[in-house]
Design a protein around this motif. Structure first.
Motif, short mmCIF file in Angstrom:
data_model
loop_
_atom_site.label_atom_id
_atom_site.label_comp_id
_atom_site.label_asym_id
_atom_site.label_seq_id
_atom_site.Cartn_x
_atom_site.Cartn_y
_atom_site.Cartn_z
N LEU A 38 -5.53 6.80 -6.56
CA LEU A 38 -4.57 5.98 -6.89
C LEU A 38 -3.16 6.26 -5.70
O LEU A 38 -3.54 5.50 -4.64
CB LEU A 38 -3.85 6.61 -8.29
CG LEU A 38 -4.87 6.34 -9.27
CD1 LEU A 38 -4.66 7.10 -10.45
CD2 LEU A 38 -5.09 4.64 -9.52
N PRO A 84 0.12 2.67 -7.66
CA PRO A 84 -1.14 2.42 -8.17
C PRO A 84 -0.98 0.88 -8.79
O PRO A 84 0.07 1.06 -9.72
CB PRO A 84 -1.62 3.43 -9.10
CG PRO A 84 -0.95 4.60 -8.84
CD PRO A 84 0.22 4.21 -8.19
N GLU A 115 -6.01 -0.61 -10.82
CA GLU A 115 -6.60 0.78 -10.35
C GLU A 115 -6.34 1.72 -11.53
O GLU A 115 -7.30 2.58 -11.68
CB GLU A 115 -5.68 1.36 -9.33
CG GLU A 115 -6.15 0.54 -7.97
CD GLU A 115 -5.05 0.99 -6.88
OE1 GLU A 115 -5.70 1.33 -5.76
OE2 GLU A 115 -3.88 0.88 -7.00
N ILE A 116 -5.43 1.57 -12.36
CA ILE A 116 -4.94 2.81 -13.35
C ILE A 116 -6.00 2.25 -14.66
O ILE A 116 -6.59 3.40 -15.06
CB ILE A 116 -3.65 2.68 -13.96
CG1 ILE A 116 -2.61 2.98 -13.11
CG2 ILE A 116 -3.53 3.19 -15.28
CD1 ILE A 116 -0.94 2.66 -13.22
#
Length: 160
Positions: free
Chosen positions: A17, A134, A138-139
């Motif tokens: 992240l 991020p 991605e999260i």
């Protein structure tokens, strides 16, 4: 006297992240007993509120400061040498509250270090990612992988 294989892994840095991380000891080399990951991050980097069901987790601050939220207690700050311990089942979060920080994430038993490497990507250089950088993809990927590791996200990152 017994000799032991080294638990230290390679020096490869991973972008996880909005942080950089490197595995320092892994489950495969500690007979499943321990995982140690070193992190470097900028102010504002932090975790959501979460609960681990499989491992106890500790943070050792090497440089900078981290703010911790554990259970419903008031947040507290640790600087270099400070250590925060969260037994499995404990709601917790942390955030970098200094311009930058370097810290160890220590897990028993080991295994969580493989999660960071699996959802991270090879770092491009050693510059810190911008905190809060991020992407939503991605999260989402990390949150999905967290569920598979027995981690329950209970809320957004606490504010500083």
């Amino acid at each position: 006297m017994t000799t032991q294989k080294s638990a230290v892994t390679d020096e490869t840095q991973i972008r996880f992240l909005d942080s950089l991380m490197a595995t320092r000891a892994d489950s495969a080399r500690t007979d499943g007993q321990l995982g140690v990951t070193e992190f470097w991050a900028a102010q504002g980097h932090g975790s959501p509120m979460m609960i681990h069901s499989r491992e106890d987790e500790g943070y050792l601050v090497l440089d900078g400061e981290l703010t911790f939220w554990i259970n419903d207690d008031r947040p507290f700050v640790h600087g270099p040498g400070g250590f925060a311990w969260m037994p499995r089942g404990t709601p917790h979060a942390y955030a970098v509250s200094s311009p930058t920080a370097r810290f160890l994430c220590i897990n028993t038993p080991g295994g969580l270090e493989s999660f960071f490497g699996a959802v991270g990507a090879p770092a491009e250089g050693d510059a810190l990612p911008v905190a809060g950088s991020p992407t939503s993809d991605e999260i989402e990927r990390v949150e999905g992988a967290a569920r598979g590791m027995g981690i329950t996200i209970t809320g957004p990152p606490p504010g500083l």
